[in-house]
Design an enzyme around this catalytic site. Structure first.
Site, PDB file in Angstrom:
ATOM      1  N   HIS A 133      -2.419   5.491   8.431  1.00  0.00           N
ATOM      2  CA  HIS A 133      -2.794   4.676   7.219  1.00  0.00           C
ATOM      3  C   HIS A 133      -3.619   3.523   7.648  1.00  0.00           C
ATOM      4  CE1 HIS A 133      -1.973   2.375   3.709  1.00  0.00           C
ATOM      5  NE2 HIS A 133      -1.333   1.393   4.578  1.00  0.00           N
TER       6      HIS A 133
ATOM      7  N   HIS B  38      -2.498  -4.824   9.204  1.00  0.00           N
ATOM      8  CA  HIS B  38      -1.878  -5.356   8.189  1.00  0.00           C
ATOM      9  C   HIS B  38      -0.229  -5.227   7.948  1.00  0.00           C
ATOM     10  CE1 HIS B  38      -2.833  -1.239   6.623  1.00  0.00           C
ATOM     11  NE2 HIS B  38      -1.687  -1.697   5.463  1.00  0.00           N
TER      12      HIS B  38
ATOM     13  N   GLU C  18       4.940  -7.138   8.989  1.00  0.00           N
ATOM     14  CA  GLU C  18       5.932  -6.892   8.188  1.00  0.00           C
ATOM     15  C   GLU C  18       7.000  -5.540   8.675  1.00  0.00           C
ATOM     16  OE1 GLU C  18       5.840  -4.687   3.566  1.00  0.00           O
ATOM     17  OE2 GLU C  18       4.325  -5.891   4.410  1.00  0.00           O
ATOM     18  N   ASP C  19       6.329  -4.697   9.340  1.00  0.00           N
ATOM     19  CA  ASP C  19       6.995  -3.585   9.704  1.00  0.00           C
ATOM     20  C   ASP C  19       7.362  -3.308  11.258  1.00  0.00           C
ATOM     21  OD1 ASP C  19       6.836  -2.465   7.135  1.00  0.00           O
ATOM     22  OD2 ASP C  19       5.207  -1.379   7.474  1.00  0.00           O
TER      23      ASP C  19
ATOM     24  N   ASP D  78      -5.625  -1.067   0.832  1.00  0.00           N
ATOM     25  CA  ASP D  78      -4.436  -0.642   1.328  1.00  0.00           C
ATOM     26  C   ASP D  78      -3.805   0.204   0.072  1.00  0.00           C
ATOM     27  OD1 ASP D  78      -1.781  -0.460   2.599  1.00  0.00           O
ATOM     28  OD2 ASP D  78      -1.187  -2.200   1.404  1.00  0.00           O
TER      29      ASP D  78
ATOM     30  N   ASP E 263     -18.343  10.121 -26.369  1.00  0.00           N
ATOM     31  CA  ASP E 263     -19.058   9.582 -25.414  1.00  0.00           C
ATOM     32  C   ASP E 263     -18.274  10.216 -24.080  1.00  0.00           C
ATOM     33  OD1 ASP E 263     -17.001   7.898 -26.059  1.00  0.00           O
ATOM     34  OD2 ASP E 263     -18.307   6.250 -25.398  1.00  0.00           O
TER      35      ASP E 263
END
Length: 776
Positions: free
Chosen positions: A96, A120, A124-125, A187, A307
């Site tokens: 990812h 990134h 956080e993880d 992301d 259109d």
């Protein structure tokens, strides 16, 4: 398989040999495609990962060798940090970040942004700290990663509150450095592309959030390619059946109209060849979501959407855009009212093109977009084109300046908004894709959301112009402030130094900037009024103890400062102003605070003054009753309200309720609601009286029973007007067929004597059967 921060720290400190041993054990237990191959630490790692980073490296040929070395170090760090983590699809998690970095590389973002894209999710993880990143990769990269990190460590009462606060953090980081939002959009785009493995309820929530927030942000920054794909993917996950139906219809139409498209393209290429004007002609097909939205908004069937297909013409220079327009208009007849010049007046996100719709030989409408190569780059990449310009060695245009203006407006909104949910609401309002283009009297162009009013225009000029706006002219004619502006309008705003924002403006303004400025002003005004009321209530309550309110505050020096420090510590208030605001809003009872202050004064040797206790009705400093009575004269602001249940007017006996956080609410003494409140919360009541000469009129309810007939309303209105009163509101009810109708009116009168005169005048009207004041 998520790891704790402790596990991460253990791995990050392991020597290469230990990592290799761990990876060997993993390789024995797991299939090869599930390994997260740190290629630099273990040359025998997963081929999938090695090839993934190789593909990313191929895209980074615009970076020099030193930058490429930094990116590779960031990859190794991220790969090690995500070791043992897998996506819902079963792929190693590192796929990812590599994909996100690849999307950023397509925009030619710099090495710092690519490093932040790779890492990134590390904070956080994986439990990586910001100081760690600063030490390894420098402060700019750490700031980017921090801006992308959600506030998961804080506790919020609801999921929505946490999302709003995280979103505010990201937008603030983005306003300082636009690379934050570019990485975040990359992301989100990759997550949307790979969301099939997630549970259906999670897919729906993420898709809705993408459609409401991230796709509009991509559009606002001119990232049209990403905007269209985010919309399309969101629609597919939110409404799979409808998406499938429209997609099939587009596929069938593509087959039916292939002959038309081929013929039009050949005609266009031949016409430009004869005109000796070089041009690149490419077909363009509307997205499934844009067709579906048009069908819904205009109540059309798919066959009525004309259109679906169009053409894009890319020419060499700006003058050639207008030459190309002439060639097209000589080839086919243009449809009236379907030409738009976004080159002379660019869209708010920097988009520039000529749009024209022509009638093909078979009678179908075909849209053409004409632009230069540089305009095409901005149209597809928006604010990200800034880095593409630098990569190609070309000079940038003003396109990114328009995005920067919006980013600055986010900072302005944040400065006036403390609540994250309110901030998110303002930003959503500001993400309107459709715009109107209006002119100042000096011919400056302003882009505003569709439905914007002169008040939005005034705040777009300057906050002081908006705050003091009193009237407006559009194209030289006076209009109401709630008038919706149209493209091409010339708007002039009149101001007055004494004017101030009206709370009613919040009902019709459309820009987040205007809404946040108005709310900020009203909050400040309410705070100042609450502070004045709190000072008055505490001074009066202290006089009842025979003492005067001491001067100064906790910031000064001497005995008074020590006194206020002790009182603020007891009341848990930050400063004197906060304490007075709490008293004015009814959050603290003035008599209790006064007793505590009297005790503190007593400890200093102060004694009740007989003269203060027995003083006359008025005192010289503020002309108010000495014994804790508040005077109501109509000049009070938002902190003093007249109760809607009984609507008291001068002459009525009244009482005051210090609602908790609502300020002072004035009720009639015989009001049933007031009696019930008194039984439940007797300590919150204070004495109030009317001033001898109120400064304005007051509203009260009147019920009038009339016989149905012609001219009844005119007679009633004439009677009220004849008594020098105003009708503020009128409700006739729903019973139209009966012989009589009850009119419920809200009228503005000076006092009870004036009301009695109005009632007598109404009774004399021939159509009025009964009239009475209504309470409750």
């Amino acid at each position: 398989m998520a790891r704790s921060p402790g596990m991460l720290r253990y791995h990050s400190q392991m020597p290469s040999r230990a990592v290799t041993a761990v990876r060997k054990k993993l390789s024995e237990a797991l299939p090869a495609f599930m390994l997260g191959g740190a290629a630099a630490l273990n040359k025998g790692g997963s081929n999938v990962e090695a090839s993934s980073f190789a593909a990313l490296a191929d895209k980074l040929d615009y970076l020099d060798s030193a930058d490429l070395k930094q990116v590779r170090a960031a990859y190794r760090f991220a790969d090690e940090a995500h070791l043992g983590q897998f996506r819902a699809s079963g792929e190693p998690y590192i796929t990812h970040p590599i994909a996100v970095a690849g999307l950023c590389a397509d925009w030619k973002l710099d090495a710092q942004a690519i490093q932040a894209a790779l890492m990134h999710d590390a904070m956080e993880d994986c439990g990586i700290t910001k100081p760690e990143l600063i030490e390894r990769f420098g402060a700019p990269v750490a700031e980017l990663v921090d801006g992308l990190t959600k506030l998961d460590k804080l506790q919020f009462s609801t999921r929505e509150e946490g999302q709003a606060e995280s979103f505010r953090k990201m937008l603030l980081a983005m306003s300082r450095d636009v690379r934050v939002i570019l990485i975040k959009l990359a992301d989100r785009l990759h997550n949307m592309r790979t969301m099939d493995a997630m549970p259906a309820n999670k897919r729906g929530r993420i898709a809705r959030e993408t459609l409401e927030i991230y796709a509009p942000i991509a559009h606002r920054l001119g990232l049209n390619q990403s905007y269209r794909e985010l919309q399309e993917l969101s629609f597919r996950h939110l409404r799979p059946w409808r998406f499938g139906a429209v997609e099939k219809a587009v596929g069938r139409a593509r087959g039916f109209r292939r002959d038309i498209v081929d013929r039009v393209q050949k005609d266009v290429e031949r016409a430009f060849k004869e005109a000796k004007l070089p041009v690149q002609v490419s077909g363009r097909e509307k997205t499934v979501y844009s067709i579906y939205r048009k069908m819904r908004e205009k109540h059309l069937s798919f066959a009525q959407v004309s259109d679906v297909f169009g053409f894009r013409l890319v020419v060499g220079t700006l003058p050639e855009c207008y030459l190309a327009l002439g060639v097209l208009h000589q080839l086919y007849k243009p449809m009236p009212g379907r030409f738009k010049d976004y080159i002379a007046i660019p869209k708010a996100n920097g988009y520039q093109s000529l749009h024209t719709t022509l009638v093909s030989p078979l009678g179908t409408a075909v849209e053409f977009q004409i632009r230069t190569e540089q305009m095409h780059l901005v149209a597809e990449k928006g604010i990200a084109a800034h880095w593409l310009y630098k990569a190609r060695g070309a000079a940038g245009t003003d396109a990114q300046a328009l995005g920067a203006m919006w980013l600055q407006s986010l900072m302005d909104i944040h400065d006036e908004t403390r609540d994250a949910a309110e901030f998110l609401e303002h930003v959503k309002i500001d993400l309107f894709p459709d715009s109107v283009y209006v002119f100042t009297p000096m011919s400056k162009i302003l882009a505003l959301p569709r439905g914007a009013t002169p008040v939005d225009f005034a705040y777009a000029i300057h906050s002081d112009v908006g705050d003091h706006c009193i009237a407006a002219k559009v194209n030289g004619e006076s209009v109401a402030l709630r008038t919706e502006l149209r493209s091409g309008d010339v708007v002039e705003v009149m101001t007055a130094p004494s004017a101030k924002p009206n709370p009613a403006w919040l009902n019709f303004v459309r820009t987040g900037r205007a809404r946040s400025k108005i709310r900020h002003y009203l909050k400040n005004m309410e705070g100042e009024e609450s502070q004045r009321l709190g000072e008055k209530l505490l001074a009066q309550a202290l006089r009842a103890e025979g003492l005067q309110l001491p001067a100064g505050d906790a910031e000064g020096e001497g005995a008074d400062a020590q006194l206020w420090t002790a009182l603020l510590r007891w009341s848990a208030s930050r400063n004197r102003e906060d304490l007075m605001i709490d008293i004015g809003l009814g959050k603290k009872i003035p008599s209790i605070v006064a007793k505590r202050l009297a005790m503190l004064l007593g400890e200093r040797g102060a004694r009740p003054d007989a003269l203060t206790l027995t003083a006359g009705r008025f005192v010289a400093d503020d002309a108010q009753p000495a014994q804790g009575t508040v005077i109501i004269d109509g000049s009070e602001g938002a902190t003093v309200q007249l109760a809607h249940c009984c609507r008291p007017i001068p002459g009525d006996e009244i009482t005051g309720y210090l609602g908790r956080g609502e300020g002072l609410v004035v009720h009639a003494a015989d009001c049933g609601v007031a009696r019930r409140l008194a039984q439940r919360d007797s300590e919150q009541w204070i004495k109030v009286e009317w001033a001898e000469a109120p400064e304005r009129s007051f509203e009260t309810s009147v019920s009038v029973l009339v016989g149905n007939g012609k001219g009844v309303l005119a007679q009633v209105a004439s009677a009220v007007s004849g008594a020098e009163a105003d009708i503020v509101h009128l409700d006739m009810g729903d019973d139209r067929a009966a012989e009589t109708t009850e009119l419920r009116m809200l009228i503005a009168v000076r006092d009870r004597l004036h009301l009695a005169e109005v009632l007598r005048t109404l009774k004399r009207a021939s159509t009025v059967l009964r009239v009475a004041r209504s309470k409750g």
